[in-house]
Design a protein around this motif. Structure first.
Motif, PDB file in Angstrom:
ATOM      1  N   GLN A  34       6.603   6.634   8.056  1.00  0.00           N
ATOM      2  CA  GLN A  34       5.290   6.021   7.826  1.00  0.00           C
ATOM      3  C   GLN A  34       5.555   4.659   7.217  1.00  0.00           C
ATOM      4  O   GLN A  34       5.745   4.521   6.015  1.00  0.00           O
ATOM      5  N   ASP A  36       5.118   0.434   6.560  1.00  0.00           N
ATOM      6  CA  ASP A  36       4.211  -0.699   6.406  1.00  0.00           C
ATOM      7  C   ASP A  36       4.967  -1.969   6.756  1.00  0.00           C
ATOM      8  O   ASP A  36       6.182  -2.075   6.539  1.00  0.00           O
ATOM      9  N   ARG A  57       1.666   1.055  -1.820  1.00  0.00           N
ATOM     10  CA  ARG A  57       2.119   1.716  -0.593  1.00  0.00           C
ATOM     11  C   ARG A  57       2.697   3.097  -0.884  1.00  0.00           C
ATOM     12  O   ARG A  57       2.487   4.035  -0.120  1.00  0.00           O
ATOM     13  N   PHE A  62       3.449   5.942   2.117  1.00  0.00           N
ATOM     14  CA  PHE A  62       4.388   5.199   2.959  1.00  0.00           C
ATOM     15  C   PHE A  62       5.821   5.538   2.556  1.00  0.00           C
ATOM     16  O   PHE A  62       6.149   5.619   1.375  1.00  0.00           O
ATOM     17  N   SER A 371      -4.992   1.425   5.576  1.00  0.00           N
ATOM     18  CA  SER A 371      -3.712   1.702   4.918  1.00  0.00           C
ATOM     19  C   SER A 371      -3.721   3.061   4.234  1.00  0.00           C
ATOM     20  O   SER A 371      -2.697   3.747   4.184  1.00  0.00           O
ATOM     21  N   GLN A 375      -1.626   8.142   5.896  1.00  0.00           N
ATOM     22  CA  GLN A 375      -0.959   9.315   5.319  1.00  0.00           C
ATOM     23  C   GLN A 375      -1.444  10.620   5.926  1.00  0.00           C
ATOM     24  O   GLN A 375      -0.712  11.621   5.925  1.00  0.00           O
TER      25      GLN A 375
END
Length: 466
Positions: A34, A36, A57, A62, A371, A375
């Motif tokens: 995951q 960014d 994050r 992330f 963002s 998840q």
């Protein structure tokens, strides 16, 4: 370039699973990518800002952050601390303060449970759009690669960003096509020897850092563009370099444009990010000797205009969320998210936005809702448990009837052992599935999972055959 040891980094290798389809950590447990996009993290943020960014994050699940060492800002552009990347503009002489600061951010990310995916250099340093060579050549790339590998062993790496090894003169092609008439024949230059030199340098550096291991191979890929030339390889890492043993991760960039391209430069459609994922996955199935995990490593950024042009709408949370679910269910080993002002870390009055999106402040785009929604893709996949994680396969064939098109397509994945099926629908419209792949379909426990993470409703259904 002397030996440089960072033992903290050595404890976090990520490698392909035994079947080559997924990623696992050093203990063999599932690792969900995951990621960014933070290209200019090392260059534009100070330590306090980097801590703020990485904390955000990490709180959103992330596991990876993509950041560039030798950035697109240029060889004469200092970082936020005033340090240049190299001494005397020589890529074979790294400037220690510049890279020491990168060390501190990598360690900070590690402390928060995030792996940095290190991009040694932006693609322009191999060649530009007019096919002019950059400062990374077959000789300098090897030396620079060794430095990167030895300094950052075990970190996943993508060699260069936003370029392809096989290239024509893009500037001339576009100009001649716009002018009309019969385009001339262009010379094709294959820059893959530079890629090979960078990759072999990285591998040699990592093996030196881990006591001259002769068996270790890092998680290594390239970051292609979303474009390619008619008649040439598709913009997929494996289409260019699929026969290389050093390519241990396959990747694409579905990009940011959702309208048909103008030949002779085709590109992926951002509303069909699952398409290149399916092609990479299928290529691995056809070539059993080179099965690799696959990723769409640059889908459309949230808060970016389509094609980066303010004449078009910008991509929102629903767009990026849909693309991520579809890519993962189509066989990707994870997802990569990007927020437009964050990926460039635009700071009003200090670093101007490039104008490709409506936002111009990374702190504002840091809080975009997409963002926080990434998840839930990871949690849905991990919810089946570690025992079945490595048994997941794409299952588009179980969708009965019309699955829909583009980003309205219903997409399915399942456990190859027959214990579960998951189906993602971006529209909420009715759909039908074939459940005969399940070990028992007499009494099926079904549940709805909200991709915004708000609630789950369990229902029992009785199905017969289909």
């Amino acid at each position: 370039m002397g030996r440089h040891s960072h033992f903290r980094f050595w404890s976090i290798p990520i490698t392909p699973s035994s079947d080559g389809r997924f990623l696992r950590d050093a203990n063999g447990r599932p690792f969900f990518w995951q990621a960014d996009t933070a290209w200019l993290l090392f260059h534009r943020l100070n330590y306090t800002e980097a801590e703020m960014y990485l904390s955000d994050r990490a709180s959103k699940g992330f596991t990876v952050v993509l950041a560039v060492g030798f950035t697109q800002e240029g060889i004469t552009s200092p970082n936020r601390n005033g340090d240049l990347p190299f001494v005397g503009k020589d890529v074979q002489q790294p400037n220690e303060p510049y890279w020491a600061y990168i060390d501190s951010i990598v360690e900070l990310a590690t402390d928060k449970g995030i792996r940095i995916c290190m991009v040694p250099a932006w693609g322009q340093y191999v060649h530009d759009s007019a096919n002019n060579p950059g400062v990374l050549t077959t000789s300098t790339a090897s030396t620079f690669g060794h430095f990167i590998g030895q300094r950052y062993p075990y970190l996943p790496k993508t060699l260069v960003a936003d370029t392809n090894p096989w290239w024509e003169n893009k500037t001339a092609v576009k100009a001649d096509y716009t002018a009309g008439g019969v385009p001339p024949t262009y010379d094709v230059i294959d820059w893959s020897p530079v890629y090979d030199a960078l990759a072999t340098g990285i591998i040699a550096g990592e093996r030196d850092a881990i006591a001259n291991s002769t068996t270790w191979s890092p998680l290594l890929t390239i970051h292609p563009t979303n474009q390619w030339f008619s008649g040439g390889p598709l913009a997929l890492a494996s289409a260019f370099l699929g026969d290389r043993s050093w390519l241990t991760l396959d990747a694409c960039q579905s990009g940011h444009a959702d309208f048909p391209p103008n030949p002779p430069i085709p590109w992926w459609n951002a509303r069909r990010g699952w398409e290149p994922v399916e092609q990479m996955y299928a290529a691995g199935a056809q070539d059993g000797a080179h099965v690799r995990p696959v990723l769409d490593n640059e889908p459309h950024y949230e808060n970016r205009y389509s094609n980066g042009n303010n004449a078009h709408p910008w991509w929102n949370a629903s767009d990026v969320r849909t693309g991520s679910w579809q890519a993962v269910f189509s066989g990707a080993a994870g997802l990569t998210y990007g927020a437009n002002a964050v990926m460039q870390f635009s700071i009003p009055g200090l670093y101007a936005s490039d104008g490709t999106g409506p936002g111009d402040d990374w702190l504002v785009d840091l809080t975009l809702s997409g963002s926080g929604q990434m998840q839930w893709v990871q949690k849905a996949i991990r919810d089946r448990g570690d025992a079945t994680y490595f048994q997941r396969v794409p299952a588009q064939d179980i969708i009965m009837g019309d699955a829909g098109v583009d980003d309205q397509r219903v997409t399915a994945t399942r456990d190859s052992a027959g214990s579960w099926i998951m189906v993602y629908t971006p529209t909420g419209e009715p759909f039908a599935i074939d459940t005969t792949s399940l070990v028992s379909c007499d009494d099926v426990q079904a549940s709805w999972f909200d991709p915004l993470g708000r609630d789950v409703q369990n229902v029992r259904v009785r199905l017969s055959g289909r």
